[in-house]
Design a protein around this motif. Structure first.
Motif, short mmCIF file in Angstrom:
data_model
loop_
_atom_site.label_atom_id
_atom_site.label_comp_id
_atom_site.label_asym_id
_atom_site.label_seq_id
_atom_site.Cartn_x
_atom_site.Cartn_y
_atom_site.Cartn_z
N LEU A 145 0.81 -1.22 0.00
CA LEU A 145 0.00 0.00 0.00
C LEU A 145 0.84 1.27 0.00
N GLY A 146 2.13 1.15 -0.24
CA GLY A 146 3.02 2.30 -0.20
C GLY A 146 2.66 3.41 -1.15
N GLY A 147 1.95 3.11 -2.23
CA GLY A 147 1.58 4.12 -3.21
C GLY A 147 0.20 4.72 -2.99
N VAL A 148 -0.50 4.29 -1.94
CA VAL A 148 -1.83 4.84 -1.68
C VAL A 148 -1.68 6.25 -1.12
N THR A 149 -2.27 7.21 -1.82
CA THR A 149 -2.12 8.61 -1.44
C THR A 149 -3.24 9.12 -0.55
N HIS A 150 -4.40 8.47 -0.64
CA HIS A 150 -5.54 8.88 0.18
C HIS A 150 -6.45 7.67 0.34
N ALA A 151 -6.97 7.49 1.55
CA ALA A 151 -7.90 6.39 1.81
C ALA A 151 -8.95 6.85 2.81
N VAL A 170 -0.52 -7.52 4.06
CA VAL A 170 -0.59 -6.11 3.72
C VAL A 170 0.67 -5.43 4.24
N THR A 171 1.37 -4.70 3.37
CA THR A 171 2.59 -3.99 3.77
C THR A 171 2.49 -2.51 3.45
N VAL A 219 -10.19 -2.56 13.83
CA VAL A 219 -9.82 -3.65 12.92
C VAL A 219 -8.33 -3.64 12.55
N GLU A 220 -7.53 -2.87 13.26
CA GLU A 220 -6.10 -2.75 12.92
C GLU A 220 -5.41 -4.12 12.92
N ASN A 221 -5.81 -4.99 13.83
CA ASN A 221 -5.16 -6.31 13.89
C ASN A 221 -5.43 -7.15 12.64
N LEU A 222 -6.43 -6.81 11.86
CA LEU A 222 -6.72 -7.54 10.63
C LEU A 222 -5.78 -7.16 9.50
N LEU A 223 -5.18 -5.99 9.60
CA LEU A 223 -4.26 -5.55 8.56
C LEU A 223 -2.87 -6.05 8.89
#
Length: 98
Positions: free
Chosen positions: A48-54, A78-79, A94-98
């Motif tokens: 997900l390093g290139g995700v600029t907005h979520a 997921v990295t 839900v942080e533990n799911l990522l």
């Protein structure tokens, strides 16, 4: 006003890079495209390093991709999760799911 964009790239062997906006405007297309690519290619990591907005729809998309992988008997890692997305996951419990 321009529409937010989302794209996929194969960053390294086994890794699929998500970039651009992962938001309500792009979530449905991102889910469909990424799920199809994961099924086709057998990638095991989402970078997900290139995700600029979520936003919350982007978080829901990631959770749906993880669930889809589980139904296929695969483990998806997921990295490089952007801090804003990680904070949203933390607030949502839900942080533990990522």
């Amino acid at each position: 006003m321009t529409q937010p964009s989302f794209s996929l790239t194969t960053t390294t062997p086994g890794s699929l890079g998500l970039s651009g906006a992962l938001t309500f405007a792009t979530a449905a297309g991102a889910l469909e495209t990424t799920r199809a690519e994961l099924d086709r290619s057998g990638q095991t990591t989402l970078d997900l390093g290139g995700v600029t907005h979520a936003d919350s729809a982007g978080l829901a998309t990631l959770l749906a991709l993880l669930a889809h992988a589980r139904t296929q008997g695969k483990t998806l890692t997921v990295t490089r999760t952007p801090e804003g997305l990680r904070a949203l996951a933390r607030v949502s419990g839900v942080e533990n799911l990522l």
